[in-house]
Design a protein around this motif. Structure first.
Motif, PDB file in Angstrom:
ATOM      1  N   ARG A  18     -18.629 -29.133 -18.315  1.00 53.79           N
ATOM      2  CA  ARG A  18     -18.380 -27.716 -18.583  1.00 53.79           C
ATOM      3  C   ARG A  18     -19.680 -27.043 -19.045  1.00 53.79           C
ATOM      4  N   GLY A  19     -20.446 -27.713 -19.889  1.00 52.93           N
ATOM      5  CA  GLY A  19     -21.726 -27.171 -20.348  1.00 52.93           C
ATOM      6  C   GLY A  19     -22.720 -27.003 -19.213  1.00 52.93           C
ATOM      7  N   LEU A  20     -22.776 -27.997 -18.324  1.00 51.25           N
ATOM      8  CA  LEU A  20     -23.654 -27.887 -17.155  1.00 51.25           C
ATOM      9  C   LEU A  20     -23.235 -26.709 -16.278  1.00 51.25           C
ATOM     10  N   MET A  21     -21.925 -26.556 -16.078  1.00 50.42           N
ATOM     11  CA  MET A  21     -21.425 -25.467 -15.239  1.00 50.42           C
ATOM     12  C   MET A  21     -21.726 -24.107 -15.864  1.00 50.42           C
ATOM     13  N   GLU A  22     -21.585 -24.010 -17.180  1.00 47.67           N
ATOM     14  CA  GLU A  22     -21.884 -22.744 -17.852  1.00 47.67           C
ATOM     15  C   GLU A  22     -23.377 -22.430 -17.786  1.00 47.67           C
ATOM     16  N   SER A  23     -24.209 -23.439 -17.937  1.00 45.22           N
ATOM     17  CA  SER A  23     -25.652 -23.220 -17.945  1.00 45.22           C
ATOM     18  C   SER A  23     -26.231 -22.994 -16.555  1.00 45.22           C
ATOM     19  N   TYR A  24     -25.729 -23.722 -15.570  1.00 43.83           N
ATOM     20  CA  TYR A  24     -26.369 -23.719 -14.258  1.00 43.83           C
ATOM     21  C   TYR A  24     -25.461 -23.296 -13.109  1.00 43.83           C
ATOM     22  N   GLY A  25     -24.207 -22.965 -13.388  1.00 40.97           N
ATOM     23  CA  GLY A  25     -23.261 -22.630 -12.332  1.00 40.97           C
ATOM     24  C   GLY A  25     -23.718 -21.496 -11.433  1.00 40.97           C
ATOM     25  N   GLU A  26     -24.229 -20.426 -12.021  1.00 42.60           N
ATOM     26  CA  GLU A  26     -24.667 -19.276 -11.228  1.00 42.60           C
ATOM     27  C   GLU A  26     -25.885 -19.638 -10.375  1.00 42.60           C
ATOM     28  N   ASP A  27     -26.826 -20.379 -10.941  1.00 43.97           N
ATOM     29  CA  ASP A  27     -28.003 -20.800 -10.176  1.00 43.97           C
ATOM     30  C   ASP A  27     -27.589 -21.679  -9.002  1.00 43.97           C
ATOM     31  N   VAL A  28     -26.684 -22.604  -9.246  1.00 41.46           N
ATOM     32  CA  VAL A  28     -26.215 -23.501  -8.186  1.00 41.46           C
ATOM     33  C   VAL A  28     -25.518 -22.692  -7.097  1.00 41.46           C
ATOM     34  N   TRP A  29     -24.621 -21.787  -7.490  1.00 40.57           N
ATOM     35  CA  TRP A  29     -23.888 -20.985  -6.501  1.00 40.57           C
ATOM     36  C   TRP A  29     -24.841 -20.105  -5.699  1.00 40.57           C
ATOM     37  N   ASN A  30     -25.765 -19.424  -6.371  1.00 41.93           N
ATOM     38  CA  ASN A  30     -26.699 -18.542  -5.670  1.00 41.93           C
ATOM     39  C   ASN A  30     -27.542 -19.320  -4.665  1.00 41.93           C
ATOM     40  N   TYR A  31     -28.029 -20.483  -5.059  1.00 40.27           N
ATOM     41  CA  TYR A  31     -28.851 -21.282  -4.150  1.00 40.27           C
ATOM     42  C   TYR A  31     -28.008 -21.792  -2.977  1.00 40.27           C
TER      43      TYR A  31
END
Length: 188
Positions: A18-31
């Motif tokens: 959950r912490g990884l998703m909150e921190s990096y979710g938008e970056d992962v989705w955008n890429y």
């Protein structure tokens, strides 16, 4: 956003993910969106990235940042999606509105006049449309450099290219964008 650098163990718990998703979710989705050019596929890729991160937590050696590791998984996962036969048979490209992911990459939090805000958004949208049209070999390094502000070495790790090749492709991508931008402005 502050770079989270957790110590991953072979056994991640749900709060770690959950912490990884909150921190990096938008970056992962955008890429993922930049690579696949499809919102639904980007959703699937992003979900798979965090599942893979959970399954392969023990393979994270800390040689790169957590963000670099997740973006490498994102790239590999997105490219796998693109290689699948069903994706080649069905083209699902659509326009993206500024509020849905692509726009988040360029919007700033200042409050100019409505006209200035509109013009800036239009220019940014046009610029990102040009970036999206680039061949993947130029688009990926450019986005990783400009949007994610990764170093040549980090981009090299993600793409599997030599740092010199990364630098060359970013230069060529910027040159292509500048030429397209100049051509579009000359037509007006």
């Amino acid at each position: 956003m502050k770079e989270m650098q957790p110590q991953l163990s072979a056994e991640l718990n749900i709060s770690d993910i959950r912490g990884l998703m909150e921190s990096y979710g938008e970056d992962v989705w955008n890429y993922a969106y930049v690579i696949t050019k499809n919102a639904h596929t980007a959703d699937d890729v992003a979900q798979d990235v965090f599942i893979k991160a959970y399954q392969h937590a023990a393979s994270f050696r800390g040689e790169a940042s957590m963000k670099t590791w997740l973006l490498k998984i994102t790239r590999n996962t997105a490219l796998s999606y693109l290689k699948r036969a069903f994706f080649r048979r069905v083209v699902l490209l659509g326009e993206r509105s500024p509020e849905d992911g692509l726009g988040r990459m360029t919007r700033d939090s200042s409050s100019p006049s409505a006209e200035e805000e509109y013009m800036e958004r239009e220019m940014a949208d046009e610029l990102w449309k040009q970036v999206i049209k680039l061949p993947g070999k130029y688009r990926d390094p450019l986005v990783l450099s400009v949007h994610y502000q990764l170093s040549m070495e980090e981009i090299s790790v993600i793409t599997g290219l030599a740092p010199g090749t990364v630098k060359s492709r970013i230069f060529r991508a910027k040159k292509k964008i500048a030429a397209e931008w100049k051509g579009a402005k000359d037509d007006e």
